[in-house]
Design a protein around this motif. Structure first.
Motif, PDB file in Angstrom:
ATOM      1  N   ALA A  57       0.824  -1.217   0.000  1.00 22.37           N
ATOM      2  CA  ALA A  57       0.000   0.000   0.000  1.00 22.37           C
ATOM      3  C   ALA A  57       0.855   1.263   0.000  1.00 22.37           C
ATOM      4  CB  ALA A  57      -0.926  -0.010   1.209  1.00 22.37           C
ATOM      5  N   GLY A  58       2.178   1.081  -0.012  1.00 19.61           N
ATOM      6  CA  GLY A  58       3.069   2.231  -0.113  1.00 19.61           C
ATOM      7  C   GLY A  58       3.548   2.783   1.210  1.00 19.61           C
ATOM      8  N   VAL A  59       3.317   2.056   2.314  1.00 17.13           N
ATOM      9  CA  VAL A  59       3.753   2.540   3.623  1.00 17.13           C
ATOM     10  C   VAL A  59       5.125   1.930   3.928  1.00 17.13           C
ATOM     11  CG1 VAL A  59       3.183   2.726   6.064  1.00 17.13           C
ATOM     12  CG2 VAL A  59       1.350   2.622   4.368  1.00 17.13           C
ATOM     13  N   PRO A  60       6.138   2.729   4.179  1.00 17.55           N
ATOM     14  CA  PRO A  60       7.464   2.187   4.494  1.00 17.55           C
ATOM     15  C   PRO A  60       7.423   1.321   5.748  1.00 17.55           C
ATOM     16  CG  PRO A  60       7.585   4.542   4.039  1.00 17.55           C
ATOM     17  CD  PRO A  60       6.127   4.205   4.154  1.00 17.55           C
ATOM     18  N   VAL A  61       8.195   0.259   5.749  1.00 22.40           N
ATOM     19  CA  VAL A  61       8.111  -0.718   6.832  1.00 22.40           C
ATOM     20  C   VAL A  61       8.425  -0.087   8.186  1.00 22.40           C
ATOM     21  CG1 VAL A  61      10.514  -1.538   6.608  1.00 22.40           C
ATOM     22  CG2 VAL A  61       8.752  -3.063   7.515  1.00 22.40           C
ATOM     23  N   ASP A  62       9.379   0.831   8.241  1.00 23.38           N
ATOM     24  CA  ASP A  62       9.737   1.440   9.520  1.00 23.38           C
ATOM     25  C   ASP A  62       8.677   2.406  10.033  1.00 23.38           C
ATOM     26  OD1 ASP A  62      12.221   0.266  10.259  1.00 23.38           O
ATOM     27  OD2 ASP A  62      13.219   1.409   8.682  1.00 23.38           O
ATOM     28  N   ARG A  63       7.684   2.701   9.189  1.00 29.21           N
ATOM     29  CA  ARG A  63       6.593   3.585   9.614  1.00 29.21           C
ATOM     30  C   ARG A  63       5.580   2.838  10.487  1.00 29.21           C
ATOM     31  NH1 ARG A  63       3.596   7.883   7.302  1.00 29.21           N
ATOM     32  NH2 ARG A  63       2.371   8.742   9.022  1.00 29.21           N
TER      33      ARG A  63
END
Length: 560
Positions: free
Chosen positions: A272-278
């Motif tokens: 979905a485009g969310v960076p993993v560290d977010r």
């Protein structure tokens, strides 16, 4: 960890001992069986030495709070803060469970955990014909926001963390929780706790689902993304091995299948485009503490190492918080017996101790009477006191990872880690978690393991005190068990009718239509509209029913 000379000396000493003292002793007194193994079936040696940790690297063991977190996610662990004592509760109406919460808080409980009844879990209102006889029986009944208001009346949600055991309808409960906080004028970033949310383990083990798998995954994604943007301290999912174990999986399978599910969730959110560290720092886990004491300690340590390596090497996480596995633990309900129920206090205490020695962040201890019914107040007090005695009297919390360096525990930790990664490779070869579920692979593996465990228990190979060993005649009336008040359903239906009578029906209908439109677009996050629906007093059944019209139902292909 040891140089070659030390390993060689250990091997020589062991060989001499086996040829001399051990051989002579076995001649006089043979062992009771030819082979020993853990509850998961891993073979066990008679004794462990430095030879058994010769491949263990310092960087794989590390120190507490350092990658790969084998020895604990935080440097000081319980010296800085004890685990959260989170006894689960839920029965009757929101008012009924609220009284139990207040009692447990008075007894020293430090976190809340909510069980919901079957209609709430499955998305039916309390006045649905399918809910007849089930309202408030196995947990608290929740139809509208009014029930959540009653559930947490007088409880400061910004000061105490709340865990909600809910899966198919988790996004609705989270929406109600958010709506309640907003109505109180609260700050969402100050809320702490978790929803269980782990729908994949339902298809694998617990069998409580509503929608087809991929639509359910979308709802999990929406919750994780929403919380990453709006709820800084909240864990939107508790990826759960507990129910996988209770369905019959071994401890190794419990960790491996849980990690397979976690991989699927991370992949879904990153797509979905969310960076993993977010978002990864707010992912939490939920494991069982089973009967095999040392295997369980090793299991928890191995799980932390597996997760750290997956996040760093597979997903490219860079933040330490993304790699730290934090877990809630519950003692094993499947080990509780109706026969000689007081024995359950001892079982629970030892299982709880394994969770503490394994580094749990949160713990629920089962009531001695849970093989009969929802636990009584007395049973819950004893279960809570069990944790408090471990914390305050045994002094095991004074040292971080006190079993670290044990030849046996370290060898077992390594073996479990290797077994878990081998299973994950098999899941990848099958095309990933969802495809493996659709093919029935997880279900067959658990069924085979459950059958083998049942066979060994029935034969007496696995002793169960009071059931197949040291059996006594039953004592009628030995326990006074919890009984659900007979007027629960009537009280709940009255609250539901009142909520419907007070709300703006036109607004609810419009929001339900908006929900249907947005559900048809996989790129839209459904949390905002669901929060509006909750605030407008739309009911659980109405929200689920409207989505069921759009997405349909899931029907499992039976596995034999």
């Amino acid at each position: 960890m040891f140089d070659r000379d030390e390993i060689a000396r250990a091997a020589a000493l062991r060989a001499a001992w086996e040829a001399g003292e051990l051989h002579a002793f076995l001649e006089r007194r043979p062992e009771s069986r030819s082979e020993y193994q853990t509850l998961s079936g891993l073979p066990l040696k008679r004794v462990y030495t430095a030879e058994d940790v010769k491949d263990l690297r310092h960087e794989d063991l590390g120190l507490p709070g350092q990658y790969p977190y084998t020895r604990g996610p935080y440097p000081t662990m319980y010296r800085g803060r004890l685990w959260t004592m989170r006894q689960i509760a839920g029965f009757g109406t929101g008012d009924d469970t609220n009284r139990r919460f207040r009692y447990l808080i008075e007894q020293g409980q430090t976190g809340l955990s909510v069980d919901f009844d079957m209609p709430t879990l499955m998305g039916y209102d309390s006045d649905d014909p399918r809910a007849l006889g089930e309202v408030g029986r196995e947990g608290v009944a929740v139809d509208t926001l009014d029930d959540v208001e009653a559930l947490f009346a007088g409880i400061d949600l910004e000061r105490i963390s709340v865990s909600m055991t809910i899966n198919p309808t988790a996004w609705i409960l989270l929406a109600m929780y958010v709506a309640l906080s907003r109505a109180r004028g609260g700050d969402l970033d100050r809320l702490s706790g978790t929803c269980q949310t782990d729908i994949l383990k339902e298809y694998i083990a617990q069998k409580e689902w509503i929608f087809p798998i991929r639509h359910s995954l979308r709802l999990v994604r929406d919750m994780i993304v929403y919380c990453a943007e709006h709820m800084a301290r909240y864990n939107p999912i508790n990826i759960s091995g507990y129910h996988i174990s209770e369905a019959g999986a071994t401890s190794v399978q419990e960790v491996a299948f849980t990690m397979a599910n976690a991989i699927a969730y991370v992949e879904e959110v990153t797509r979905a485009g969310v960076p993993v560290d977010r978002f990864a720092p707010r992912l939490a886990f939920y494991f069982v503490a089973q009967a095999d004491f040392f295997e369980e300690v090793a299991k928890f340590r191995a799980a932390r190492r597996v997760w750290a390596k997956l996040m760093k090497e597979r997903f490219g996480a860079t933040r330490p918080e993304s790699m730290r596995l934090r877990f809630h633990c519950q003692t094993a309900a499947v080990t509780l017996t109706k026969a000689q129920p007081m024995n359950n206090i001892v079982r629970t205490a030892l299982q709880a101790l394994s969770a503490v020695l394994g580094g749990a962040q949160s713990l629920h201890t089962n009531g001695l009477d849970e093989a009969y019914a929802i636990p009584s107040e007395l049973a819950m007090k004893i279960a809570l006191r069990t944790q408090q005695i471990i914390a305050d009297e045994t002094r095991v919390a004074n040292v971080v990872d006190p079993l670290g360096g044990s030849y046996y525990v370290e060898s077992l930790t390594d073996r479990i880690e290797a077994e878990v990664f081998a299973i994950l490779a098999r899941v990848d070869a099958l095309g990933g978690t969802v495809k493996a579920i659709e093919a029935g692979w997880f279900q067959r593996e658990i069924a085979d393991s459950a059958y083998e465990h049942a066979r060994r228990r029935a034969s007496g190979e696995l002793p169960v005190v009071g059931v197949n060993k040291f059996v006594e005649p039953p004592e009628p009336g030995a326990l006074e068990v919890h009984k659900v008040a007979p007027d629960v359903e009537a009280r709940q239906l009255a609250r539901l009718r009142a909520a419907r009578g007070r709300r703006d029906g036109v607004r609810v209908a419009a929001l339900l239509e908006r929900l249907a439109r947005e559900a048809a677009d996989p790129n839209v996050n459904l949390m905002p509209v669901t929060i509006e629906l909750a605030a407008a007093r739309a009911s659980m059944g109405e929200i689920v029913g409207r989505l069921r019209e759009v997405w349909g139902r899931y029907v499992e292909t039976p596995v034999f």
